[in-house]
Structures are given as structure tokens and as C-alpha cells.
Design a protein around this motif. Structure first.
Motif, PDB file in Angstrom:
ATOM      1  N   SER A  68      -0.137   4.690  10.848  1.00 12.14           N
ATOM      2  CA  SER A  68       1.200   4.286  10.432  1.00 12.14           C
ATOM      3  C   SER A  68       1.400   4.604   8.956  1.00 12.14           C
ATOM      4  N   GLY A  69       2.634   4.486   8.536  1.00 15.15           N
ATOM      5  CA  GLY A  69       2.967   4.711   7.143  1.00 15.15           C
ATOM      6  C   GLY A  69       4.249   3.989   6.795  1.00 15.15           C
ATOM      7  N   PHE A  70       4.455   3.801   5.512  1.00 12.02           N
ATOM      8  CA  PHE A  70       5.690   3.195   5.046  1.00 12.02           C
ATOM      9  C   PHE A  70       5.989   3.692   3.644  1.00 12.02           C
ATOM     10  N   ALA A  71       7.215   3.469   3.214  1.00 14.29           N
ATOM     11  CA  ALA A  71       7.690   4.007   1.946  1.00 14.29           C
ATOM     12  C   ALA A  71       7.679   2.960   0.835  1.00 14.29           C
ATOM     13  N   VAL A  72       7.567   3.467  -0.377  1.00 12.92           N
ATOM     14  CA  VAL A  72       7.736   2.688  -1.598  1.00 12.92           C
ATOM     15  C   VAL A  72       8.407   3.593  -2.624  1.00 12.92           C
ATOM     16  N   PRO A  73       9.093   3.037  -3.607  1.00 13.36           N
ATOM     17  CA  PRO A  73       9.697   3.891  -4.623  1.00 13.36           C
ATOM     18  C   PRO A  73       8.732   4.268  -5.744  1.00 13.36           C
ATOM     19  N   ASP A  74       7.592   3.558  -5.860  1.00 12.44           N
ATOM     20  CA  ASP A  74       6.711   3.729  -7.014  1.00 12.44           C
ATOM     21  C   ASP A  74       5.253   3.699  -6.554  1.00 12.44           C
ATOM     22  N   ILE A  75       4.636   4.867  -6.414  1.00 17.30           N
ATOM     23  CA  ILE A  75       3.251   4.959  -5.943  1.00 17.30           C
ATOM     24  C   ILE A  75       2.268   4.284  -6.909  1.00 17.30           C
ATOM     25  N   PRO A  76       2.382   4.466  -8.243  1.00 12.78           N
ATOM     26  CA  PRO A  76       1.442   3.767  -9.132  1.00 12.78           C
ATOM     27  C   PRO A  76       1.511   2.238  -8.995  1.00 12.78           C
ATOM     28  N   ALA A  77       2.706   1.680  -8.833  1.00 13.48           N
ATOM     29  CA  ALA A  77       2.830   0.228  -8.640  1.00 13.48           C
ATOM     30  C   ALA A  77       2.199  -0.184  -7.318  1.00 13.48           C
ATOM     31  N   ALA A  78       2.387   0.622  -6.282  1.00 13.83           N
ATOM     32  CA  ALA A  78       1.782   0.328  -4.979  1.00 13.83           C
ATOM     33  C   ALA A  78       0.260   0.388  -5.082  1.00 13.83           C
ATOM     34  N   ARG A  79      -0.246   1.414  -5.776  1.00 15.34           N
ATOM     35  CA  ARG A  79      -1.705   1.545  -5.945  1.00 15.34           C
ATOM     36  C   ARG A  79      -2.268   0.305  -6.637  1.00 15.34           C
ATOM     37  N   ALA A  80      -1.634  -0.122  -7.718  1.00 13.12           N
ATOM     38  CA  ALA A  80      -2.112  -1.288  -8.458  1.00 13.12           C
ATOM     39  C   ALA A  80      -2.095  -2.535  -7.577  1.00 13.12           C
TER      40      ALA A  80
END
Length: 123
Positions: free
Chosen positions: A9-21
Motif C-alpha cells: 500500500s501507499g499514501f500521500a504526504v505534502p512533505d517527505i522530510p517531515a514524514a521521514r522525521a
């Protein structure tokens, strides 16, 4: 046709660095990144979830990812210590930390930095 396909599965976010953190540092999940896409390496090794960038992302109004735990009280306490806020929903009887105990397994919902709804529930 897809009987033996190893789906993910997958989903979206607007900010990959914030998601990584959030997913790596706050939740403690092993993550990797390639070509601007974040991969969550969930327990068991075979289950991976992709997080991809979408600048006009609008979070879904349902749970996109569930984390089963042995002790929901301990998990919620640790997440609260890490700065996670839990959602309160009308129609559910929740304790002061947001845990619902009377509608199936004990469960509590929270959001990632993109507003996606996640849940922790007791196995």
C-alpha cells in the motif's frame, strides 16, 4: 490474476522530510528513501508501505494505517511523551487519552504531520 502478487500500500504526504522525521524518529519505524519516495519497513520484513509526495495532498477522513500493540496503554503513554496528540471523536466513549475500549479492540487514533489518520490498537 493477483493471487501470488506481493501487494503493498501507499499514501500521500505534502512533505517527505517531515514524514521521514515523524515515522522514523517519533514512531521508530525503519525507513528508507529513494527517488523522493519514502518506504516504511514494517515488522515482518515483507510488508512495506510507500509514502509519496503530493503537493496538493488532502488527508483522508479514515484510518490509513493501523499499528497493533500488546499494551495500548503503554503505547499511548509513550506516544504522548513523544508529542503525539490523540484524536477525540463524537460517538465514541474515549478516556482522557483518547482510547476507545467498548467498540471492539481498544483503539486510539492520531495523525501524522500531513493529517493522515493512524491508529494504535491492542491485539
Amino acid at each position: 490474476m493477483f493471487k501470488d502478487t506481493k501487494a503493498f500500500s501507499g499514501f500521500a504526504v505534502p512533505d517527505i522530510p517531515a514524514a521521514r522525521a515523524f515515522y522514523a524518529d517519533v514512531l521508530g519505524i525503519e525507513v528508507s528513501e529513494a527517488h523522493g519516495i519514502l518506504t516504511l519497513h514494517l515488522a515482518g520484513g515483507a510488508r512495506e508501505t510507500l509514502i509519496y509526495p503530493k503537493p496538493d495532498h488532502e488527508p483522508a477522513n479514515f484510518t490509513i494505517l493501523n499499528f497493533p500493540v500488546e499494551d495500548i496503554d503503554a503505547a499511548v503513554d509513550e506516544l504522548l511523551e513523544r508529542g503525539v496528540d490523540f484524536e477525540l471523536y463524537e460517538g465514541f466513549e474515549q478516556d482522557e487519552r483518547g482510547i476507545v475500549r467498548d467498540a471492539g479492540p481498544p483503539i486510539a487514533w492520531f495523525r501524522d504531520p500531513a493529517g493522515n489518520i493512524l491508529a494504535v490498537l491492542q491485539e
